[in-house]
Scaffold this motif. Structure first.
Motif, mmCIF file in Angstrom:
data_model
loop_
_atom_site.group_PDB
_atom_site.id
_atom_site.type_symbol
_atom_site.label_atom_id
_atom_site.label_comp_id
_atom_site.label_asym_id
_atom_site.label_seq_id
_atom_site.Cartn_x
_atom_site.Cartn_y
_atom_site.Cartn_z
ATOM 1 N N UNK A 59 -28.504 -45.902 31.713
ATOM 2 C CA UNK A 59 -29.231 -46.767 30.795
ATOM 3 C C UNK A 59 -30.135 -45.940 29.867
ATOM 4 N N UNK A 60 -30.794 -44.960 30.428
ATOM 5 C CA UNK A 60 -31.708 -44.146 29.610
ATOM 6 C C UNK A 60 -30.972 -43.221 28.644
ATOM 7 N N UNK A 61 -29.735 -42.830 29.009
ATOM 8 C CA UNK A 61 -28.977 -41.892 28.163
ATOM 9 C C UNK A 61 -28.124 -42.607 27.109
ATOM 10 N N UNK A 62 -27.968 -43.907 27.206
ATOM 11 C CA UNK A 62 -27.054 -44.631 26.315
ATOM 12 C C UNK A 62 -27.403 -44.433 24.830
ATOM 13 N N UNK A 63 -28.615 -44.550 24.461
ATOM 14 C CA UNK A 63 -28.998 -44.416 23.051
ATOM 15 C C UNK A 63 -29.235 -42.998 22.604
ATOM 16 N N UNK A 64 -29.148 -42.025 23.543
ATOM 17 C CA UNK A 64 -29.436 -40.624 23.215
ATOM 18 C C UNK A 64 -28.161 -39.795 23.207
ATOM 19 N N UNK A 65 -27.408 -39.881 24.275
ATOM 20 C CA UNK A 65 -26.188 -39.082 24.413
ATOM 21 C C UNK A 65 -25.164 -39.940 25.150
ATOM 22 N N UNK A 66 -24.207 -40.472 24.377
ATOM 23 C CA UNK A 66 -23.236 -41.400 24.966
ATOM 24 C C UNK A 66 -22.350 -40.721 26.001
ATOM 25 N N UNK A 67 -21.962 -39.455 25.770
ATOM 26 C CA UNK A 67 -21.120 -38.743 26.733
ATOM 27 C C UNK A 67 -21.856 -38.556 28.058
ATOM 28 N N UNK A 68 -23.108 -38.217 27.944
ATOM 29 C CA UNK A 68 -23.904 -38.068 29.169
ATOM 30 C C UNK A 68 -24.039 -39.413 29.878
ATOM 31 N N UNK A 69 -24.213 -40.479 29.094
ATOM 32 C CA UNK A 69 -24.312 -41.813 29.691
ATOM 33 C C UNK A 69 -23.027 -42.182 30.404
ATOM 34 N N UNK A 70 -21.874 -41.830 29.803
ATOM 35 C CA UNK A 70 -20.590 -42.110 30.432
ATOM 36 C C UNK A 70 -20.427 -41.335 31.744
ATOM 37 N N UNK A 71 -20.875 -40.077 31.732
ATOM 38 C CA UNK A 71 -20.804 -39.278 32.966
ATOM 39 C C UNK A 71 -21.698 -39.877 34.045
#
Length: 224
Positions: free
Chosen positions: A76-88
């Protein structure tokens, strides 16, 4: 796990044959009880290991649930910052969730086995207690029967002979008591006689002092 289940099941199944042997010699029952106690001890040890394994499963499930929540929060915290990291993060969250679900299923089966083993061991202990009580009862009945047999085997002539023995025994004890009493009386008489002699001498000395005080001499003695 299956080995422990078979072990406890075989212990329970073997008791019916053991109980049927109660009419045999006491050694047979005692040996059966000892074997059952040893088997129950091994089953308890295995149950302890099963419980420890269950505790480890529970701990691992808790860790996976915490990781699932953690990776979900990170996604949730990475979604708006780094989508690839959010997916991982989502991928790892799904992996932790799948592992946790798999362990939950294993844990349910583990708990079911644990409860079954506890129930089996309880049945074993109840059988052991019953067998011990029956053995003690048979010991008591056998001892009573033996005592009754020996008592009934004593005929009237034997009882008369025993009575004669008691009479002779009583006579010997009475004789010893009488001799002891005579000896005590003799000692007392000797003591009393000694005191009487001393008292008589003291009385005579007193009379002598009255008749002839010390330091005085007779007329005949002074003439000499």
């Amino acid at each position: 796990m299956r080995t422990l289940r078979r072990l406890t099941a075989s212990i329970i199944a073997s008791f019916e044959g053991v109980v049927g042997q109660l009419e045999n010699h006491e050694a047979v029952v005692t040996a059966a009880i000892r074997d059952a106690e040893q088997a129950a001890g091994r089953a308890k040890a295995q149950l302890g290991r099963v419980k420890r394994d269950g505790g480890a499963l529970q701990k691992r499930m808790t860790e996976l649930r915490e990781q699932t929540v953690l990776w979900e929060d990170r996604a949730k915290r990475s979604r708006g910052i780094d989508e690839e990291k959010a997916l991982e993060c989502v991928r790892r969250r799904q992996r932790s969730l799948a592992q946790a679900q798999k362990l939950e299923e294993q844990h349910r089966e583990h708990l079911k086995l644990e409860r079954q083993l506890e129930s089996d061991l309880l049945a074993v202990e109840e059988k052991l207690n019953t067998l011990r009580q029956q053995r003690n009862m048979m010991r008591t009945r056998e001892s009573r029967a033996e005592a009754m047999r020996l008592t009934s085997a004593i005929d009237s002539s034997a009882i008369g002979h025993i009575d004669e023995i008691f009479e002779r025994w009583e006579a010997r004890v009475a004789s010893a008591e009488e001799q002891s009493s005579v000896a005590d009386t003799s000692e007392l008489d000797e003591l009393a006689e000694g005191f009487a002699t001393d008292e008589e001498r003291h009385l005579l000395l007193g009379l002598l002092d009255t008749i002839a005080p010390r330091g005085t001499t007779s007329a005949g003695d002074s003439d000499q």
